[in-house]
Design a protein around this motif. Structure first.
Motif, PDB file in Angstrom:
ATOM      1  N   ARG A   1     -23.450  81.052  20.909  1.00 35.07           N
ATOM      2  CA  ARG A   1     -22.357  80.548  20.448  1.00 35.07           C
ATOM      3  C   ARG A   1     -21.255  81.074  21.689  1.00 35.07           C
ATOM      4  O   ARG A   1     -20.048  80.266  21.608  1.00 35.07           O
TER       5      ARG A   1
ATOM      6  N   LYS B   1     -18.008  76.724  25.716  1.00 29.03           N
ATOM      7  CA  LYS B   1     -18.727  77.220  24.574  1.00 29.03           C
ATOM      8  C   LYS B   1     -20.110  76.635  24.251  1.00 29.03           C
ATOM      9  O   LYS B   1     -20.294  75.341  24.488  1.00 29.03           O
TER      10      LYS B   1
ATOM     11  N   PRO C   1     -21.959  75.617  21.999  1.00 29.74           N
ATOM     12  CA  PRO C   1     -22.136  74.393  21.098  1.00 29.74           C
ATOM     13  C   PRO C   1     -21.506  73.165  21.511  1.00 29.74           C
ATOM     14  O   PRO C   1     -21.568  72.046  20.741  1.00 29.74           O
TER      15      PRO C   1
END
Length: 274
Positions: free
Chosen positions: A151, A186, A188
């Motif tokens: 993450r 990030k 994601p």
């Protein structure tokens, strides 16, 4: 700290010089870098022949004829030098391995280690390493799966040796630039097409850097013109304020948790969260 291209360069060059040569003795100037005493190190290596040289991530492995391994991990400032006769490295050596045809110096090492290990011990030390970036078995699908549960920022994940071995701060930035992806994005938020660009850029950058000698500026031998050749051709790393070679925009420094990263804000635009 030397990364995959630097260690791969050493592997290739040292294979030419060490494979088949017999160790005649050692000198240990700083015992703290060993896992055994200097006396035991010297006794174990005397009259042993080096069969071949291997790379595992950022580690260099010398395979001896009795099944033992010399596992070396260099840290920032450290370099190897191979000399004959009176040839010596530019910086002070901490460990010297004398062979019939020359001597291998481990120099400039403030941290790092050279450990004498059995096969089982070597496997245990390296057990937690992630797959090698250049392993042919590492497909695009397997590459993306490595990051599925992450993450945090891309750079931190690329440099995590338990995720994928061999990439550090230098090449994480270079790979991200080549893929036109922000190193501070990030995980994601990375789209499928960006993962493919990262996968392809990883292979191109690492192979190109290794072929050009990596970024260590100290030559392996007195006539070595290859080692360190990639440093002047880097695209973003440690080039803050300089013009991007692609678009001319000044390179910037951005923060990624405890890490800093170098980016071209034009070639690597920020992506907004949806």
């Amino acid at each position: 700290m030397p990364e995959l291209p630097e260690i791969e360069n050493y592997r290739v060059l040292l294979t030419e010089r060490l494979a088949g040569d017999r160790i005649t003795g050692t000198q240990v100037l700083q015992e703290k870098h060993l896992n055994v005493s200097a006396e035991e190190f010297d006794e174990a290596l005397a009259n042993r022949t080096i069969w071949f040289v291997e790379r595992r991530g950022k580690h260099l492995l010398l395979h001896l004829d009795n099944g033992k391994r010399l596992l070396a991990q260099l840290h920032a400032g450290a370099a190897l030098f191979y000399g004959q006769g009176e040839e010596r490295p530019q910086s002070e050596a901490q460990i010297v391995i004398h062979l019939e045809k020359g001597s291998l110096y481990v120099a400039g090492m403030r941290q790092g280690f050279v450990h004498l290990l059995s096969v089982k011990e070597t496997q245990q030390v390296l057990a937690e390493l992630g797959p090698d970036p250049l392993d042919k078995r590492l497909t695009l699908e397997k590459f993306t799966q490595l990051f599925r549960k992450k993450r945090g920022a891309l750079k931190a994940a690329l440099a995590d040796q338990q995720v994928i071995s061999g990439i550090g701060s230098f090449y994480a930035d270079e790979i991200a630039f080549a893929a036109a992806v922000r190193p501070d994005i990030k995980i994601p938020l990375i789209q499928e097409d960006a993962w493919q660009r990262l996968y392809e850029a990883m292979h191109v950058v690492l192979k190109d850097a290794a072929a050009k000698g990596g970024s260590i500026e100290q030559p392996l031998t007195i006539d070595d013109k290859l080692t360190g050749g990639y440093y002047t051709q880097r695209r973003v790393y440690e080039r803050a304020g300089e013009a991007c070679g692609t678009c001319g925009t000044p390179i910037e420094v951005v923060g990624t948790a405890a890490r800093k990263a170098f980016v071209c804000p034009s070639c690597q635009p920020e992506q907004e969260e949806s």
